[in-house]
Design an enzyme around this catalytic site. Structure first.
Site, mmCIF file in Angstrom:
data_model
loop_
_atom_site.group_PDB
_atom_site.id
_atom_site.type_symbol
_atom_site.label_atom_id
_atom_site.label_comp_id
_atom_site.label_asym_id
_atom_site.label_seq_id
_atom_site.Cartn_x
_atom_site.Cartn_y
_atom_site.Cartn_z
ATOM 1 N N ASP A 23 -13.147 -9.284 -4.316
ATOM 2 C CA ASP A 23 -13.746 -10.617 -4.431
ATOM 3 C C ASP A 23 -14.279 -10.785 -5.846
ATOM 4 O OD1 ASP A 23 -14.753 -13.086 -3.981
ATOM 5 O OD2 ASP A 23 -16.446 -12.442 -2.761
ATOM 6 N N HIS A 63 -13.451 -0.798 13.419
ATOM 7 C CA HIS A 63 -12.865 0.328 12.687
ATOM 8 C C HIS A 63 -12.129 -0.266 11.493
ATOM 9 C CE1 HIS A 63 -13.901 2.984 15.976
ATOM 10 N NE2 HIS A 63 -13.260 2.186 16.827
ATOM 11 N N ARG A 86 -25.778 5.251 -2.042
ATOM 12 C CA ARG A 86 -25.905 3.796 -2.001
ATOM 13 C C ARG A 86 -27.012 3.307 -2.930
ATOM 14 N NH1 ARG A 86 -23.259 0.913 2.041
ATOM 15 N NH2 ARG A 86 -22.213 2.212 3.579
ATOM 16 N N GLU A 98 -15.425 -0.703 1.450
ATOM 17 C CA GLU A 98 -16.866 -0.939 1.370
ATOM 18 C C GLU A 98 -17.383 -0.614 -0.029
ATOM 19 O OE1 GLU A 98 -20.903 -1.198 3.375
ATOM 20 O OE2 GLU A 98 -18.920 -2.079 3.666
ATOM 21 N N GLU A 104 -23.988 9.862 4.991
ATOM 22 C CA GLU A 104 -23.339 9.116 6.069
ATOM 23 C C GLU A 104 -22.154 9.910 6.586
ATOM 24 O OE1 GLU A 104 -22.502 5.044 5.118
ATOM 25 O OE2 GLU A 104 -24.368 4.798 3.989
ATOM 26 N N CYS A 152 -10.917 0.977 8.883
ATOM 27 C CA CYS A 152 -9.738 1.709 8.396
ATOM 28 C C CYS A 152 -8.469 1.154 9.028
ATOM 29 C CB CYS A 152 -9.850 3.196 8.716
ATOM 30 S SG CYS A 152 -11.359 3.956 8.101
#
Length: 782
Positions: free
Chosen positions: A526, A748, A429, A469, A458, A750
């Site tokens: 976006d 969730h 990240r 994400e 993670e 997914c």
């Protein structure tokens, strides 16, 4: 006249020929007549009309219309009987949608053969027949209708309709603005549109025998006008007949189909006139004609009452003819800015329910040959259907690439690994952009595999949520103004490519690849690019084999600049409309200036541009060159890298089906959030939609600001954009969480699933929900 028989020959006693010679002469005449009839379209006989649903009894609006067709056929008894309806259709059709021969080249062959004759043998074409004199005006007609309604005597109106529609000549005599003028240019069709509209508006309110007389006349006209080169009067008649509201009724479809067939068979030059004349039709009438054609195609594909129509195998030309005529109206719509109706008004949602991949593969195999496919006319295919085609095409490519990797591994006698079937991207990240750039550059050969993302440190497993994400965070960083790749224009609320020169444009290629991966993996982003960007992205839609070919360059106008830099575009617009002396008052040359890293640089719009003043005479050229410089030339290397990045992932013939606006929808989805639609389509697990907690939840969500609603959508699905199919395509689910009400909601991403504890009151639910959706970055495992 086509319906007249042969004249009787004189007897031998009257100085004529003998009986034997007479019989031979009759046979020769019959053969010539047969040749003439072969050029005609199939004529709807009485039995054909029955098959076409024109004899459905009293419940059908035109139940006895076959009588008129029978009457026409009876006129032909003097020249022999026609073939049976089954023989009227071209036999041995292999494909159900093949378009039978339409005698397209008859006129050209006749002209060529005439041109080949010696000069002394040439005869001029016969002049256009003079039109009958008709003096009835709109006011006269309206008065006749009002009198008929009051008295119940429709004779005058009946006579007008039966006479007017009896032939193409009569149609022109009634509706041509001036019968003495040729009106043979594309600018003016010469049609009195007001009179046509009044006559058609009154038609459906007249008695049945009046309406039937119109249809009888149309059949006469279609039969009479089939042979010989088309005149502008013929084209005018076709243009008027297409607007007939009677063709909304399925009982008229046999006649409508033959009208469409004749129009589809016209030459390209004739189509050119029809396209330009059609764009002059009023918006309401234009939309009605388009809707009528779409309905015709839908009901032929999926008839509510199959017995109303002839079997599909006997009328394979119906759908191709209607689609080709619809293409003329689509072309007319595209000629006007803004268009007469939206491009989405040409979508036929019925096609969403046919085998689209068969259509796509037929088109890939046969192209634009004589084998019909709806993909030849992509304007009729909805964006939802196109998305299905692109998704399935992507899936097939993914499977093919993965299978090839597996075969390569086995052929080298190496142990297969499941990870080799995916494009695995592992990033930190804290170094998101650099890690992503390195991963995609290193794994360029795997870009067409299914994407899986892992965030270092993670525990989340990527079932789709981590991918969303990754896209969201990466796009957010790359488009940040401090990063310098894109400039955000506040006036237009969109990003555009920075024109700053640099040594390496690989990051622009990364953004292009990201967009391609998003479309390829059905993820919405976006991104706020102007429509011009997507037009450039399809220029050309297929990557050229020669890498020296210019890409990403398209025709741009001042309207395109308005969508990005409205203030500058307004200034250029003022320059174009300035009434004073441009050279003296503006003192400009064909040279422009741009700031790059604090340094002002100059660029000539044309050779020696700094020495060429902008004048009243050349200001249009100046504006066009300036717009082209801003949107094409100054960012060519940046956009070319972006173009190749996108097409490195998303290379597919399916892109040929898309308009620039549709590419934008596939990439970005829809920004319009309709939470009420989401409420209607939400599924529940452990809850009922009437439970108090669920009622509290929707009361709170529907009262949220747009920003909080977007945060909720991002929290639950990983994206704040709505997919092509709308909220229903999200398959959003709310599950009951059996945890303490002190806990925050869990999502969730997914599976687009929100786990909601049974909060005791609305205030607590609102407080916990806002905390949860406002602190939603990062993943873990339960």
């Amino acid at each position: 006249e086509l319906s007249q028989g042969s004249a009787a020959a004189p007897s031998a006693e009257e100085g004529g020929i003998s009986e034997e010679e007479e019989e031979e002469g009759e046979k020769e005449k019959e053969k010539e007549k047969e040749k003439e009839r072969e050029k005609l379209p199939p004529v709807p006989s009485a039995s054909t009309a029955a098959a076409g649903g024109l004899e459905e009894g009293a419940k059908n609006q035109f139940s006895t219309f076959s009588n008129f067709i029978t009457t026409i056929n009876q006129k032909k008894e003097g020249i022999g009987n026609r073939n049976s309806p089954a023989q009227l259709v071209t036999p041995n059709i292999k494909n159900g949608r093949d378009l039978p021969p339409l005698c397209l080249d008859v006129r050209q062959k006749q002209r060529l053969s005439l041109d080949a004759l010696p000069q002394e043998l040439k005869a001029p074409f016969p002049p256009e027949p003079s039109l009958p004199i008709r003096t009835k005006t709109v006011k006269d007609f309206q008065d006749d209708v009002e009198k008929s309604k009051a008295s119940g005597d429709w004779k005058a109106v009946h006579y007008f309709y039966s006479t007017t529609f009896d032939s193409f000549l009569e149609i022109n005599a009634a509706f041509k603005k001036d019968t003495n003028s040729p009106f043979n240019t594309i600018e003016d069709s010469g049609i009195d549109a007001k009179f046509v509209n009044v006559v058609y508006d009154a038609l459906l309110n007249t008695p049945q025998d009046v309406q039937k007389s119109v249809l009888k006349g149309i059949i006469n006209g279609l039969l009479q006008e089939w042979t010989g080169p088309r005149t502008k009067d013929d084209l005018r008649a076709y243009c008027i007949l297409l607007q007939n509201p009677q063709f909304s009724n399925t009982s008229t479809y046999v006649i409508y189909a033959h009208l469409l067939r004749q129009i589809a068979a016209l030459t390209e030059a004739d189509h050119h006139f029809l396209v330009h004349w059609s764009k002059k039709i009023s918006q309401r009438r234009f939309k009605q004609v388009v809707d009528r054609l779409l309905q015709f195609i839908s009901l032929r594909l999926f008839p509510a009452k199959p017995e109303e129509f002839p079997p599909m195998v006997k009328c394979t030309w119906w759908i191709p003819s209607a689609t080709k005529v619809l293409a003329l109206f689509n072309a007319a719509n595209s000629l006007i800015s803004p268009p007469i109706i939206s491009y989405t008004d040409f979508y036929n949602s019925t096609l969403d329910h046919i085998d689209l991949m068969e259509e796509y593969h037929n088109w890939q195999c046969y192209g634009n040959s004589h084998r019909f496919s709806f993909c030849q006319y992509p304007f009729i295919i909805s964006i939802a259907a196109k998305k299905v085609i692109i998704q399935r095409d992507s899936e097939q490519q993914m499977i093919s690439i993965a299978r090839q990797s597996l075969v390569d591994k086995v052929s080298r006698r190496q142990k297969p690994d499941m990870n080799m079937l995916f494009l695995n991207v592992k990033v930190r990240r804290t170094h998101l952009v650099s890690d992503s750039l390195d991963e995609l550059a290193r794994k360029r050969a795997d870009l067409k595999k299914k994407l899986k993302v892992t965030f270092v440190g993670e525990a989340g497993l990527d079932m789709g949520g981590l991918t969303k994400e990754w896209f969201l965070l990466l796009i957010r960083q790359i488009f940040h103004p401090d990063y310098g790749m894109f400039t955000y224009h506040k006036d237009s609320h969109c990003h555009w490519f920075s024109s700053f020169k640099c040594d390496n444009y690989s990051e622009f290629r990364l953004v292009g690849a990201l967009m391609g991966l998003a479309v390829y993996n059905s993820i919405t982003l976006d991104i706020r690019f102007p429509p011009c960007c997507y037009k450039k992205l399809l220029s050309p839609p297929i990557v050229p084999c020669d890498h020296n070919t210019v890409v990403g360059i398209c025709g741009v106008t001042l309207d395109d600049l308005f969508q990005i830099m409205p203030e500058l575009a307004h200034g250029l617009s003022e320059l174009l409309s300035y009434e004073g002396n441009v050279e003296e008052d503006f003192y400009s040359t064909f040279q422009v200036f741009q700031e790059e890293f604090g340094v002002i640089k100059s660029y000539n719009l044309k050779p020696n541009g700094d020495k060429i003043p902008v004048t009243n005479r050349n200001r249009k050229e100046y504006v066009q060159l300036y717009v082209d410089f801003l949107l094409n030339k100054s960012i060519y290397k940046q956009f070319a890298a972006f173009y190749y990045g996108f097409h490195s992932v998303c290379a597919s013939y399916a892109l040929l089906l898309l308009r620039p606006e549709e590419v934008e929808i596939l990439v970005c989805g829809s920004p319009e959030l309709d939470m009420s639609a989401l409420q209607r389509s939400t599924q529940y697990e452990g809850y009922q939609k009437t439970d108090l907690t669920i009622r509290y939840f929707w009361d709170v969500v529907l009262g949220f600001s747009l920003d909080l609603q977007k945060k909720l959508l991002h929290f639950a699905t990983g994206s704040d954009r709505v997919p092509v199919g709308g909220m229903a395509d999200l398959n959003f689910k709310i599950s009951k969480s059996e945890t303490s009400t002190n806990w925050l909601p869990v999502a969730h991403t997914c599976f687009n699933q929100l786990c909601l504890p049974p909060y005791k009151n609305k205030k607590e639910l609102k407080q916990k929900l806002i905390i949860g959706i406002s602190n939603a970055e990062g993943f873990g495992l339960e």
